[in-house]
Design a protein around this motif. Structure first.
Motif, PDB file in Angstrom:
ATOM      1  N   SER A 112       3.903  11.049  -5.686  1.00  0.00           N
ATOM      2  CA  SER A 112       4.402  11.709  -6.889  1.00  0.00           C
ATOM      3  C   SER A 112       3.303  11.847  -7.942  1.00  0.00           C
ATOM      4  CB  SER A 112       5.655  11.017  -7.444  1.00  0.00           C
ATOM      5  OG  SER A 112       5.470   9.649  -7.577  1.00  0.00           O
ATOM      6  N   SER A 113       2.351  10.908  -7.958  1.00  0.00           N
ATOM      7  CA  SER A 113       1.214  11.026  -8.880  1.00  0.00           C
ATOM      8  C   SER A 113       0.335  12.210  -8.483  1.00  0.00           C
ATOM      9  CB  SER A 113       0.389   9.740  -8.874  1.00  0.00           C
ATOM     10  OG  SER A 113       1.153   8.642  -9.304  1.00  0.00           O
ATOM     11  N   ALA A 114       0.096  12.358  -7.186  1.00  0.00           N
ATOM     12  CA  ALA A 114      -0.739  13.460  -6.691  1.00  0.00           C
ATOM     13  C   ALA A 114      -0.106  14.807  -7.030  1.00  0.00           C
ATOM     14  CB  ALA A 114      -0.926  13.337  -5.181  1.00  0.00           C
ATOM     15  N   ALA A 115       1.210  14.897  -6.924  1.00  0.00           N
ATOM     16  CA  ALA A 115       1.908  16.161  -7.167  1.00  0.00           C
ATOM     17  C   ALA A 115       1.701  16.654  -8.594  1.00  0.00           C
ATOM     18  CB  ALA A 115       3.398  16.003  -6.881  1.00  0.00           C
ATOM     19  N   LEU A 116       1.552  15.728  -9.534  1.00  0.00           N
ATOM     20  CA  LEU A 116       1.408  16.087 -10.939  1.00  0.00           C
ATOM     21  C   LEU A 116      -0.051  16.070 -11.403  1.00  0.00           C
ATOM     22  CD1 LEU A 116       3.531  16.912 -12.997  1.00  0.00           C
ATOM     23  CD2 LEU A 116       3.665  14.542 -13.737  1.00  0.00           C
ATOM     24  N   GLY A 117      -0.946  15.601 -10.535  1.00  0.00           N
ATOM     25  CA  GLY A 117      -2.359  15.541 -10.898  1.00  0.00           C
ATOM     26  C   GLY A 117      -2.746  14.269 -11.627  1.00  0.00           C
ATOM     27  N   VAL A 118      -1.930  13.225 -11.495  1.00  0.00           N
ATOM     28  CA  VAL A 118      -2.257  11.946 -12.128  1.00  0.00           C
ATOM     29  C   VAL A 118      -3.153  11.179 -11.146  1.00  0.00           C
ATOM     30  CG1 VAL A 118      -1.342   9.897 -13.287  1.00  0.00           C
ATOM     31  CG2 VAL A 118      -0.060  12.030 -13.353  1.00  0.00           C
ATOM     32  N   SER A 119      -4.420  11.596 -11.105  1.00  0.00           N
ATOM     33  CA  SER A 119      -5.315  11.175 -10.035  1.00  0.00           C
ATOM     34  C   SER A 119      -5.703   9.703 -10.077  1.00  0.00           C
ATOM     35  CB  SER A 119      -6.562  12.060 -10.010  1.00  0.00           C
ATOM     36  OG  SER A 119      -7.130  12.154 -11.291  1.00  0.00           O
ATOM     37  N   ALA A 120      -5.823   9.109 -11.251  1.00  0.00           N
ATOM     38  CA  ALA A 120      -6.195   7.689 -11.323  1.00  0.00           C
ATOM     39  C   ALA A 120      -5.096   6.813 -10.722  1.00  0.00           C
ATOM     40  CB  ALA A 120      -6.485   7.280 -12.760  1.00  0.00           C
ATOM     41  N   VAL A 121      -3.851   7.078 -11.091  1.00  0.00           N
ATOM     42  CA  VAL A 121      -2.723   6.317 -10.545  1.00  0.00           C
ATOM     43  C   VAL A 121      -2.626   6.567  -9.038  1.00  0.00           C
ATOM     44  CG1 VAL A 121      -0.203   6.040 -10.577  1.00  0.00           C
ATOM     45  CG2 VAL A 121      -1.470   6.274 -12.731  1.00  0.00           C
ATOM     46  N   GLN A 122      -2.844   7.809  -8.634  1.00  0.00           N
ATOM     47  CA  GLN A 122      -2.813   8.161  -7.212  1.00  0.00           C
ATOM     48  C   GLN A 122      -3.817   7.307  -6.427  1.00  0.00           C
ATOM     49  OE1 GLN A 122      -3.963  12.240  -6.488  1.00  0.00           O
ATOM     50  NE2 GLN A 122      -4.228  11.898  -4.309  1.00  0.00           N
ATOM     51  N   ALA A 123      -5.052   7.206  -6.921  1.00  0.00           N
ATOM     52  CA  ALA A 123      -6.105   6.476  -6.213  1.00  0.00           C
ATOM     53  C   ALA A 123      -5.795   4.980  -6.150  1.00  0.00           C
ATOM     54  CB  ALA A 123      -7.448   6.711  -6.894  1.00  0.00           C
ATOM     55  N   THR A 124      -5.331   4.409  -7.255  1.00  0.00           N
ATOM     56  CA  THR A 124      -5.022   2.973  -7.268  1.00  0.00           C
ATOM     57  C   THR A 124      -3.840   2.684  -6.350  1.00  0.00           C
ATOM     58  OG1 THR A 124      -5.898   2.768  -9.507  1.00  0.00           O
ATOM     59  CG2 THR A 124      -4.439   1.015  -8.755  1.00  0.00           C
ATOM     60  N   CYS A 125      -2.843   3.561  -6.348  1.00  0.00           N
ATOM     61  CA  CYS A 125      -1.683   3.371  -5.468  1.00  0.00           C
ATOM     62  C   CYS A 125      -2.080   3.467  -3.994  1.00  0.00           C
ATOM     63  CB  CYS A 125      -0.587   4.380  -5.787  1.00  0.00           C
ATOM     64  SG  CYS A 125       0.332   3.933  -7.274  1.00  0.00           S
ATOM     65  N   GLU A 126      -3.080   4.278  -3.704  1.00  0.00           N
ATOM     66  CA  GLU A 126      -3.552   4.364  -2.320  1.00  0.00           C
ATOM     67  C   GLU A 126      -4.139   3.026  -1.877  1.00  0.00           C
ATOM     68  OE1 GLU A 126      -6.104   7.242   0.656  1.00  0.00           O
ATOM     69  OE2 GLU A 126      -6.045   7.715  -1.473  1.00  0.00           O
ATOM     70  N   HIS A 127      -4.876   2.373  -2.775  1.00  0.00           N
ATOM     71  CA  HIS A 127      -5.404   1.036  -2.455  1.00  0.00           C
ATOM     72  C   HIS A 127      -4.263   0.047  -2.231  1.00  0.00           C
ATOM     73  CE1 HIS A 127      -9.601   1.970  -2.965  1.00  0.00           C
ATOM     74  NE2 HIS A 127      -9.431   2.348  -4.224  1.00  0.00           N
ATOM     75  N   ILE A 128      -3.259   0.097  -3.095  1.00  0.00           N
ATOM     76  CA  ILE A 128      -2.106  -0.801  -2.951  1.00  0.00           C
ATOM     77  C   ILE A 128      -1.419  -0.547  -1.609  1.00  0.00           C
ATOM     78  CG2 ILE A 128       0.203  -1.357  -3.863  1.00  0.00           C
ATOM     79  CD1 ILE A 128      -1.014  -0.825  -6.702  1.00  0.00           C
ATOM     80  N   GLN A 129      -1.283   0.727  -1.258  1.00  0.00           N
ATOM     81  CA  GLN A 129      -0.663   1.090   0.021  1.00  0.00           C
ATOM     82  C   GLN A 129      -1.430   0.459   1.182  1.00  0.00           C
ATOM     83  OE1 GLN A 129      -0.606   5.333   0.765  1.00  0.00           O
ATOM     84  NE2 GLN A 129      -0.195   5.048   2.937  1.00  0.00           N
ATOM     85  N   HIS A 130      -2.748   0.601   1.190  1.00  0.00           N
ATOM     86  CA  HIS A 130      -3.554   0.066   2.297  1.00  0.00           C
ATOM     87  C   HIS A 130      -3.562  -1.466   2.314  1.00  0.00           C
ATOM     88  CE1 HIS A 130      -4.791   3.946   3.636  1.00  0.00           C
ATOM     89  NE2 HIS A 130      -5.444   4.235   2.510  1.00  0.00           N
ATOM     90  N   TYR A 131      -3.741  -2.071   1.131  1.00  0.00           N
ATOM     91  CA  TYR A 131      -3.752  -3.537   1.081  1.00  0.00           C
ATOM     92  C   TYR A 131      -2.408  -4.101   1.511  1.00  0.00           C
ATOM     93  CZ  TYR A 131      -8.142  -3.135  -1.569  1.00  0.00           C
ATOM     94  OH  TYR A 131      -9.416  -2.848  -1.971  1.00  0.00           O
ATOM     95  N   GLY A 132      -1.329  -3.417   1.125  1.00  0.00           N
ATOM     96  CA  GLY A 132       0.003  -3.854   1.546  1.00  0.00           C
ATOM     97  C   GLY A 132       0.172  -3.795   3.054  1.00  0.00           C
ATOM     98  N   ALA A 133      -0.584  -2.889   3.684  1.00  0.00           N
ATOM     99  CA  ALA A 133      -0.581  -2.780   5.152  1.00  0.00           C
ATOM    100  C   ALA A 133      -1.657  -3.679   5.766  1.00  0.00           C
ATOM    101  CB  ALA A 133      -0.793  -1.323   5.563  1.00  0.00           C
ATOM    102  N   LEU A 134      -2.197  -4.595   4.944  1.00  0.00           N
ATOM    103  CA  LEU A 134      -3.214  -5.559   5.382  1.00  0.00           C
ATOM    104  C   LEU A 134      -4.504  -4.896   5.860  1.00  0.00           C
ATOM    105  CD1 LEU A 134      -0.918  -8.146   7.233  1.00  0.00           C
ATOM    106  CD2 LEU A 134      -1.756  -8.238   4.887  1.00  0.00           C
ATOM    107  N   ARG A 135      -4.864  -3.792   5.203  1.00  0.00           N
ATOM    108  CA  ARG A 135      -6.094  -3.084   5.547  1.00  0.00           C
ATOM    109  C   ARG A 135      -6.966  -2.905   4.311  1.00  0.00           C
ATOM    110  NH1 ARG A 135      -8.810  -2.607   9.775  1.00  0.00           N
ATOM    111  NH2 ARG A 135      -9.642  -0.597   9.210  1.00  0.00           N
TER     112      ARG A 135
END
Length: 140
Positions: A69-92
């Protein structure tokens, strides 16, 4: 660390969203932004609860959701940090290409949760200010 305000919003993406507006009321994009504000605040509460419960799969899922949802609106900083959270949550750790222990993942996610809220606060303020300055109220 400070939030770099220049990198909070991807103006190219935001402009593409504005192109979908039919007039200067910006009703369509404003509705998207308001829905995003609601989603984000709910998601942050869910992320805190998942973090407190050490639920990494839920953190990964919530990170993925808010990234989209951040990417859809162009909120790129939140998008990038959430991507890290997504990967770390998947233990990667995608940057080093290694697997993480649950403890390591939680240690990386904790500071990111604080950072993403600061990034979001800057983005929300920027978006609200933009609409205040540019949106013409609809005529009845």
């Amino acid at each position: 660390p400070q939030v770099d305000e220049d990198k909070i919003i991807d103006l190219e993406t935001f402009t593409q969203i504005l192109d979908l507006d039919e007039d200067d009321t910006h009703d369509f994009s404003l509705g998207m932004a308001e829905a995003y504000f609601t989603q984000a605040s709910t998601t942050f509460v869910d992320m805190e609860n998942a973090f407190d419960g050490k639920d990494l799969a839920k953190l990964s899922s919530l990170g993925h959701f808010l990234k989209g949802s951040s990417a859809a609106l162009g909120v790129s900083a939140v998008q990038a940090t959430c991507e890290h959270i997504q990967h770390y949550g998947a233990l990667r750790d995608e940057e080093s290409g290694t697997d993480l222990t649950e403890q390591d993942a939680l240690a990386k996610i904790g500071p990111l949760l604080r950072r993403v809220k600061r990034e979001y606060a800057v983005a929300e303020r920027w978006l609200k200010e933009w609409y205040k300055e540019h949106a013409v109220p609809a005529e009845d």
